[in-house]
Structure formats: structure tokens, C-alpha cells
Design a protein around this motif. Structure first.
Motif, PDB file in Angstrom:
ATOM      1  N   ALA A  65       6.252   3.020  12.219  1.00 13.25           N
ATOM      2  CA  ALA A  65       7.140   3.375  11.100  1.00 13.25           C
ATOM      3  C   ALA A  65       7.707   4.784  11.241  1.00 13.25           C
ATOM      4  O   ALA A  65       8.868   5.037  10.900  1.00 13.25           O
ATOM      5  CB  ALA A  65       6.381   3.263   9.776  1.00 13.25           C
ATOM      6  N   THR A  66       6.897   5.692  11.756  1.00 15.67           N
ATOM      7  CA  THR A  66       7.325   7.088  11.850  1.00 15.67           C
ATOM      8  C   THR A  66       8.589   7.219  12.708  1.00 15.67           C
ATOM      9  O   THR A  66       9.539   7.910  12.332  1.00 15.67           O
ATOM     10  CB  THR A  66       6.190   7.959  12.457  1.00 15.67           C
ATOM     11  OG1 THR A  66       4.928   7.501  11.974  1.00 15.67           O
ATOM     12  CG2 THR A  66       6.375   9.409  12.094  1.00 15.67           C
ATOM     13  N   ASN A 118       7.368   1.595  -0.403  1.00 17.82           N
ATOM     14  CA  ASN A 118       6.356   1.562   0.655  1.00 17.82           C
ATOM     15  C   ASN A 118       6.432   2.865   1.444  1.00 17.82           C
ATOM     16  O   ASN A 118       7.339   3.677   1.235  1.00 17.82           O
ATOM     17  CB  ASN A 118       6.558   0.344   1.578  1.00 17.82           C
ATOM     18  CG  ASN A 118       7.946   0.314   2.184  1.00 17.82           C
ATOM     19  OD1 ASN A 118       8.294   1.160   3.002  1.00 17.82           O
ATOM     20  ND2 ASN A 118       8.755  -0.647   1.764  1.00 17.82           N
ATOM     21  N   GLY A 119       5.516   3.040   2.362  1.00 20.45           N
ATOM     22  CA  GLY A 119       5.443   4.294   3.114  1.00 20.45           C
ATOM     23  C   GLY A 119       6.595   4.469   4.097  1.00 20.45           C
ATOM     24  O   GLY A 119       7.036   5.594   4.357  1.00 20.45           O
ATOM     25  N   THR A 120       7.074   3.364   4.633  1.00 23.92           N
ATOM     26  CA  THR A 120       8.200   3.442   5.570  1.00 23.92           C
ATOM     27  C   THR A 120       9.449   3.912   4.836  1.00 23.92           C
ATOM     28  O   THR A 120      10.182   4.789   5.324  1.00 23.92           O
ATOM     29  CB  THR A 120       8.432   2.061   6.219  1.00 23.92           C
ATOM     30  OG1 THR A 120       7.187   1.583   6.738  1.00 23.92           O
ATOM     31  CG2 THR A 120       9.451   2.140   7.332  1.00 23.92           C
ATOM     32  N   LYS A 152      -4.891   1.225   2.951  1.00 22.51           N
ATOM     33  CA  LYS A 152      -4.880   2.697   3.030  1.00 22.51           C
ATOM     34  C   LYS A 152      -5.962   3.269   2.104  1.00 22.51           C
ATOM     35  O   LYS A 152      -6.484   2.560   1.236  1.00 22.51           O
ATOM     36  CB  LYS A 152      -3.495   3.238   2.648  1.00 22.51           C
ATOM     37  CG  LYS A 152      -2.377   2.727   3.572  1.00 22.51           C
ATOM     38  CD  LYS A 152      -2.285   3.477   4.900  1.00 22.51           C
ATOM     39  CE  LYS A 152      -1.693   2.662   6.010  1.00 22.51           C
ATOM     40  NZ  LYS A 152      -0.311   2.862   6.337  1.00 22.51           N
ATOM     41  N   VAL A 182       2.111  13.643  11.836  1.00 19.98           N
ATOM     42  CA  VAL A 182       1.372  12.552  11.195  1.00 19.98           C
ATOM     43  C   VAL A 182      -0.077  13.004  11.101  1.00 19.98           C
ATOM     44  O   VAL A 182      -0.639  13.469  12.094  1.00 19.98           O
ATOM     45  CB  VAL A 182       1.456  11.267  12.054  1.00 19.98           C
ATOM     46  CG1 VAL A 182       0.667  10.137  11.409  1.00 19.98           C
ATOM     47  CG2 VAL A 182       2.909  10.856  12.269  1.00 19.98           C
ATOM     48  N   PHE A 190      -0.138   0.882   1.028  1.00 19.20           N
ATOM     49  CA  PHE A 190      -0.494  -0.397   1.651  1.00 19.20           C
ATOM     50  C   PHE A 190      -1.967  -0.672   1.320  1.00 19.20           C
ATOM     51  O   PHE A 190      -2.771   0.264   1.275  1.00 19.20           O
ATOM     52  CB  PHE A 190      -0.269  -0.252   3.169  1.00 19.20           C
ATOM     53  CG  PHE A 190      -0.448  -1.515   3.950  1.00 19.20           C
ATOM     54  CD1 PHE A 190       0.592  -2.428   4.058  1.00 19.20           C
ATOM     55  CD2 PHE A 190      -1.659  -1.800   4.585  1.00 19.20           C
ATOM     56  CE1 PHE A 190       0.424  -3.600   4.794  1.00 19.20           C
ATOM     57  CE2 PHE A 190      -1.825  -2.971   5.314  1.00 19.20           C
ATOM     58  CZ  PHE A 190      -0.788  -3.873   5.417  1.00 19.20           C
ATOM     59  N   ASP A 213       3.853  12.936   7.443  1.00 18.16           N
ATOM     60  CA  ASP A 213       3.484  11.530   7.254  1.00 18.16           C
ATOM     61  C   ASP A 213       1.995  11.505   6.934  1.00 18.16           C
ATOM     62  O   ASP A 213       1.147  11.619   7.821  1.00 18.16           O
ATOM     63  CB  ASP A 213       3.799  10.729   8.521  1.00 18.16           C
ATOM     64  CG  ASP A 213       3.432   9.250   8.367  1.00 18.16           C
ATOM     65  OD1 ASP A 213       2.695   8.909   7.429  1.00 18.16           O
ATOM     66  OD2 ASP A 213       3.886   8.443   9.213  1.00 18.16           O
ATOM     67  N   ALA A 225       0.415   9.009   5.340  1.00 18.02           N
ATOM     68  CA  ALA A 225       0.029   7.630   4.985  1.00 18.02           C
ATOM     69  C   ALA A 225      -1.458   7.376   5.224  1.00 18.02           C
ATOM     70  O   ALA A 225      -2.064   6.540   4.562  1.00 18.02           O
ATOM     71  CB  ALA A 225       0.864   6.631   5.789  1.00 18.02           C
ATOM     72  N   GLN A 226      -2.060   8.116   6.183  1.00 18.64           N
ATOM     73  CA  GLN A 226      -3.459   7.851   6.514  1.00 18.64           C
ATOM     74  C   GLN A 226      -4.397   8.940   5.997  1.00 18.64           C
ATOM     75  O   GLN A 226      -5.588   8.905   6.294  1.00 18.64           O
ATOM     76  CB  GLN A 226      -3.609   7.726   8.035  1.00 18.64           C
ATOM     77  CG  GLN A 226      -2.742   6.608   8.607  1.00 18.64           C
ATOM     78  CD  GLN A 226      -3.057   6.275  10.047  1.00 18.64           C
ATOM     79  OE1 GLN A 226      -3.951   6.855  10.653  1.00 18.64           O
ATOM     80  NE2 GLN A 226      -2.318   5.322  10.608  1.00 18.64           N
ATOM     81  N   SER A 239       1.774   6.072   1.926  1.00 18.79           N
ATOM     82  CA  SER A 239       1.832   4.624   1.759  1.00 18.79           C
ATOM     83  C   SER A 239       0.656   4.183   0.909  1.00 18.79           C
ATOM     84  O   SER A 239      -0.443   4.730   1.035  1.00 18.79           O
ATOM     85  CB  SER A 239       1.717   3.958   3.138  1.00 18.79           C
ATOM     86  OG  SER A 239       1.378   2.585   3.000  1.00 18.79           O
ATOM     87  N   GLY A 289       3.496  -0.336  -1.569  1.00 23.37           N
ATOM     88  CA  GLY A 289       3.806   0.806  -2.428  1.00 23.37           C
ATOM     89  C   GLY A 289       3.856   2.061  -1.581  1.00 23.37           C
ATOM     90  O   GLY A 289       3.324   2.086  -0.467  1.00 23.37           O
ATOM     91  N   THR A 296       1.235   7.156  17.085  1.00 26.51           N
ATOM     92  CA  THR A 296       1.280   6.890  15.645  1.00 26.51           C
ATOM     93  C   THR A 296       1.690   5.447  15.423  1.00 26.51           C
ATOM     94  O   THR A 296       2.065   4.740  16.358  1.00 26.51           O
ATOM     95  CB  THR A 296       2.254   7.839  14.915  1.00 26.51           C
ATOM     96  OG1 THR A 296       2.296   7.505  13.509  1.00 26.51           O
ATOM     97  CG2 THR A 296       3.671   7.741  15.450  1.00 26.51           C
ATOM     98  N   PHE A 297       1.645   5.045  14.159  1.00 24.15           N
ATOM     99  CA  PHE A 297       2.185   3.748  13.782  1.00 24.15           C
ATOM    100  C   PHE A 297       3.710   3.811  13.904  1.00 24.15           C
ATOM    101  O   PHE A 297       4.319   4.842  13.668  1.00 24.15           O
ATOM    102  CB  PHE A 297       1.758   3.436  12.337  1.00 24.15           C
ATOM    103  CG  PHE A 297       2.288   2.129  11.820  1.00 24.15           C
ATOM    104  CD1 PHE A 297       2.006   0.948  12.483  1.00 24.15           C
ATOM    105  CD2 PHE A 297       3.078   2.085  10.678  1.00 24.15           C
ATOM    106  CE1 PHE A 297       2.505  -0.261  12.013  1.00 24.15           C
ATOM    107  CE2 PHE A 297       3.568   0.881  10.201  1.00 24.15           C
ATOM    108  CZ  PHE A 297       3.282  -0.291  10.873  1.00 24.15           C
TER     109      PHE A 297
HETATM  110  C1  PLP Z   1       0.931   2.693   7.038  1.00 20.74           C
HETATM  111  C2  PLP Z   1       1.715   3.748   7.691  1.00 20.74           C
HETATM  112  C3  PLP Z   1       3.089   3.910   7.455  1.00 20.74           C
HETATM  113  C4  PLP Z   1       3.928   2.931   6.709  1.00 20.74           C
HETATM  114  O1  PLP Z   1       3.521   2.563   5.472  1.00 20.74           O
HETATM  115  P1  PLP Z   1       4.013   1.174   4.833  1.00 20.74           P
HETATM  116  O2  PLP Z   1       3.648   1.311   3.413  1.00 20.74           O
HETATM  117  O3  PLP Z   1       3.244   0.089   5.542  1.00 20.74           O
HETATM  118  O4  PLP Z   1       5.466   1.056   5.040  1.00 20.74           O
HETATM  119  C5  PLP Z   1       3.721   5.007   8.025  1.00 20.74           C
HETATM  120  N1  PLP Z   1       3.082   5.865   8.816  1.00 20.74           N
HETATM  121  C6  PLP Z   1       1.766   5.720   9.107  1.00 20.74           C
HETATM  122  C7  PLP Z   1       1.102   6.731   9.977  1.00 20.74           C
HETATM  123  C8  PLP Z   1       1.046   4.655   8.583  1.00 20.74           C
HETATM  124  O5  PLP Z   1      -0.246   4.515   8.869  1.00 20.74           O
END
Ligand code: PLP
Length: 376
Positions: free
Chosen positions: A89-90, A60-62, A193, A132, A190, A158, A160-161, A188, A201, A86-87
């Protein structure tokens, strides 16, 4: 009842169903659920798409962010600079590894980390920066990389987006994909996304051979050779079923990002000139793949507007309602309310509308009319 949700994954699936179902069935018939051939195939195709030397698929992205930081050889107490908007996870992975998250404010137009604020936050303990690429456009990587070079810092993106977003590098005419500009990029898959699978993933990108070798081992219990553990690792692999789905969806990513962009253009036109609605601003050095379409509201009762939309069956959301430094688990004597005025103001005034690959002009007409009916 919500007629128009934030994303329409079922609608998207229906268009690629025969191909996806066949690919999943193939994995079921082979029982190669872990590290099956689709994982390697997707890895190679994503390397080509991004024009990057190494893609390391992971869970996953985290985890991608965590593994990236694990590979950099940082010590407890080392400081990692990231954005306060940000989300979670970062910042989560920084804290989990007993590193110190150092938050900085963002640019009010792009919502991305402010390079001048990064520069001010640097101390002798600073080791890395995590920009990010929020909501689908790249942070100011030229400025960030200059700061990183000057102070000898790692840059972990990061993305992910923003998968598929393109950054035009100053002075070179060179265009690079988001996530391939720093030392390491993390994404990510997810489901919601821009490139989403049907579960969890993620992936890590780098052009650095040594980091790649190490991260490929870390995601698999730190092994290069089976049962010989060179590093303390984690168990974070991309399932073969998810890789098979992603390999199909990757072929559509540019088309998906284009559909999001066109939907954003429709919204922009509908809200143009309204003094109470600020539409998204894209920086000159990047394109925007609109993971989110986020408005800044001025003198509008946000809760009232969201309730009005809900009553009409239209989803809306606030990304993100609470800045990192005001999250309960991250309360820190170093920070108090008022420290990140831009982030704090955005968390009070932003609102995102549905954006995805299946929007039609009819749907968007209803959505924009409902917004304007309330806002005036
Ligand atoms: C979705 C997201 C993540 C984490 O991704 P996961 O796959 O949900 O663990 C990390 N950083 C940002 C900015 C995100 O949007």
C-alpha cells in the motif's frame, strides 16, 4: 487444522461483546450510518489519546496514505522516498498518483528505513519521505526529520502497524506517539491491526490546521460546504458502525499493546541464545507494540519449519516474501535484484509467529517448543 492462528479476533471480541453489541445496536437503531455521532466521538478520543490536534477518520489505511499525498500538492514525477520492505500500500498510492516511488533499503536490526540510505536517494525532485513504522516500532524519526528539514521535504508516517507506539525525541525528554512526529500520520484499522475494527477503517493525523481542513474535505469528495467542491476528492469515510467499535477498543489499546509486548518477551526468553534464531531488536528511541513478532532465521530451512509448524496446528507467516522492487507490477528499470541487499536477505529469512492479545503461556510454550524441535 490450525489451532493457533496468527491472530484471535473472536477471542478478543468475546471479552468485550456486551459493550460492542450494544454500541452496534445503537447505530442500527439510529440509522446514522454515515458520519454518525460515534465518528466524531472516536475522532475526539483518538485526538486525546495521540495528543494530536486533528484526526481525520477515513475508509482504510491505503486511502489515508493517498489522501495525505493528495493534500501535499505534489506534481506528477515528483519523487517520494520510502522503504523497499513494507506492505505494498505504501508504494501503491505513490504510483497511483503518478508520483515516482524511490525505494531505499532498511536497517537489518529494526527492519525500518535506513536514514543514511534516504540521504543518498535525495534528488532535486524529492518532495516527501514516507517512513513506515514496521511491525510495531518507530523508524528513526529524529534522523529522518533532520534530513527532511535540510532538504525541505514533507514527512508522512505510515503508522498502520504501530498505533500506540511511543517515540522518545532526542534532546527533549519528550515522548510522542507514532504518527504525530511528521507532517502527517496515517493508520489503518484493518481487523488484525493493533487497533482493528470489524471491517475496513483508517485515519489521518496532523497538527497542521490547513492540511487538516483540506484532508477533511478530500475524504468527502473535496467538499467543505455540501455540493461545493473545492478539491478533487475521494469517497473515503469511516462507517459509524466501525467508529462505534473503535471507540470501545481504543479504551483497551494500551492493554492490548501490553499483552502483545508480554507475549513477545515470552518468545524472546524461549529463543534467547539460540544461534539460528535472531529475535526482534528494538531501537533505543522507541518502544515496540509488536504488530508482528518476526524472527530472522540463520541457516534454517524456512519452508520446512513452516510446514512443521502447520502440521502441529501452528500458524506462521512471511512478511514480506517479495521486496517491492521485485514485485511484478512495480518492476522498474531503475532497480534490479541486488540493489537492496538487506531487504532481499530479510525477505528470504524472516518468519513471523502468532502474536495477539489472547495468547497464553501454555500456547506459547507449545509454539516455541515446536519451533525449537525443528531448529535444534
Ligand atoms: C495495513 C497496512 C496498510 C494499509 O491499510 P489498509 O487499511 O489495509 O488499507 C498500509 N501500510 C502498512 C504498513 C500496513 O501494514
Amino acid at each position: 487444522m490450525i489451532k493457533y492462528p496468527m491472530v484471535d479476533l473472536v477471542g478478543q471480541y468475546k471479552k468485550i461483546r456486551p459493550e460492542v453489541d450494544a454500541a452496534i445496536t445503537e447505530v442500527l437503531n439510529s440509522a446514522a450510518f454515515i458520519n454518525g455521532p460515534a465518528v466524531k466521538s472516536f475522532q475526539k478520543n483518538l485526538e486525546n489519546y495521540l495528543n494530536v490536534k486533528h484526526v481525520i477518520p477515513c475508509g482504510n489505511g491505503t486511502d489515508a496514505l493517498q489522501v495525505a499525498l493528495m493534500a501535499l500538492g505534489l506534481q506528477p514525477g515528483d519523487e517520494v522516498i520510502t522503504t523497499s520492505f513494507t506492505f505494498i500500500a505504501t508504494a501503491e498510492v505513490i504510483a497511483l498518483l503518478k508520483l515516482t516511488p524511490v525505494l531505499v533499503d532498511v536497517d537489518p536490526d529494526t527492519f525500518n528505513i535506513d536514514p543514511a540510505a534516504i540521504e543518498r536517494a535525495i534528488t532535486p525532485k524529492t518532495k516527501a519521505i514516507i517512513p513506515v513504522h514496521l511491525f510495531g516500532q518507530c523508524a528513526d524519526m529524529h534522523a529522518i526529520k533532520e534530513i527532511a528539514e535540510k532538504h525541505n521535504l514533507f514527512v508522512v508516517e505510515d503508522t498502520a502497524q504501530a498505533i500506540g507506539a511511543e517515540y522518545s525525541c532526542y534532546n527533549s525528554g519528550n515522548v510522542k506517539k507514532a504518527g504525530t512526529l511528521g507532517d502527517i500520520g496515517c493508520t489503518s484499522f484493518f481487523p488484525s491491526k493493533n487497533l482493528g475494527c470489524y471491517g475496513d477503517g483508517g485515519a489521518i493525523f496532523t497538527n497542521n490546521d490547513e492540511l487538516a481542513e483540506q484532508m477533511r474535505a478530500i475524504v468527502n469528495h473535496g467538499m467543505k460546504v455540501r455540493y461545493y467542491h473545492d478539491y478533487i476528492g475521494v469517497n473515503s469515510r469511516l462507517d459509524t458502525i466501525q467508529a462505534a467499535v473503535l471507540d470501545i477498543k481504543l479504551k483497551h489499546l494500551d492493554e492490548y499493546n501490553k499483552a502483545r509486548f508480554q507475549a513477545a518477551e515470552y518468545y524472546n526468553r524461549a529463543f534467547a541464545g539460540n544461534p539460528k534464531i535472531k529475535t526482534p531488536v528494538t531501537a533505543s528511541f522507541t518502544n515496540h507494540v509488536f504488530h508482528q513478532y518476526t524472527l530472522v532465521l540463520k541457516d534454517v530451512d524456512r519452508e520446512g519449519l513452516m510446514k512443521h509448524l502447520t502440521e502441529k496446528g501452528i500458524a506462521s507467516a512471511v512478511y514480506y516474501p517479495v521486496p517491492l522492487h521485485m514485485q511484478k507490477a512495480y518492476i522498474d528499470p531503475r532497480y534490479t535484484e541486488g540493489d537492496f541487499p538487506v531487504t532481499e536477505e530479510l525477505s528470504r529469512t524472516v518468519m513471523s509467529l502468532p502474536i495477539h492479545t489472547e495468547l497464553t503461556e501454555e500456547i506459547q510454550k507449545e509454539i516455541t517448543e515446536a519451533v525449537l524441535e525443528f531448529v535444534g
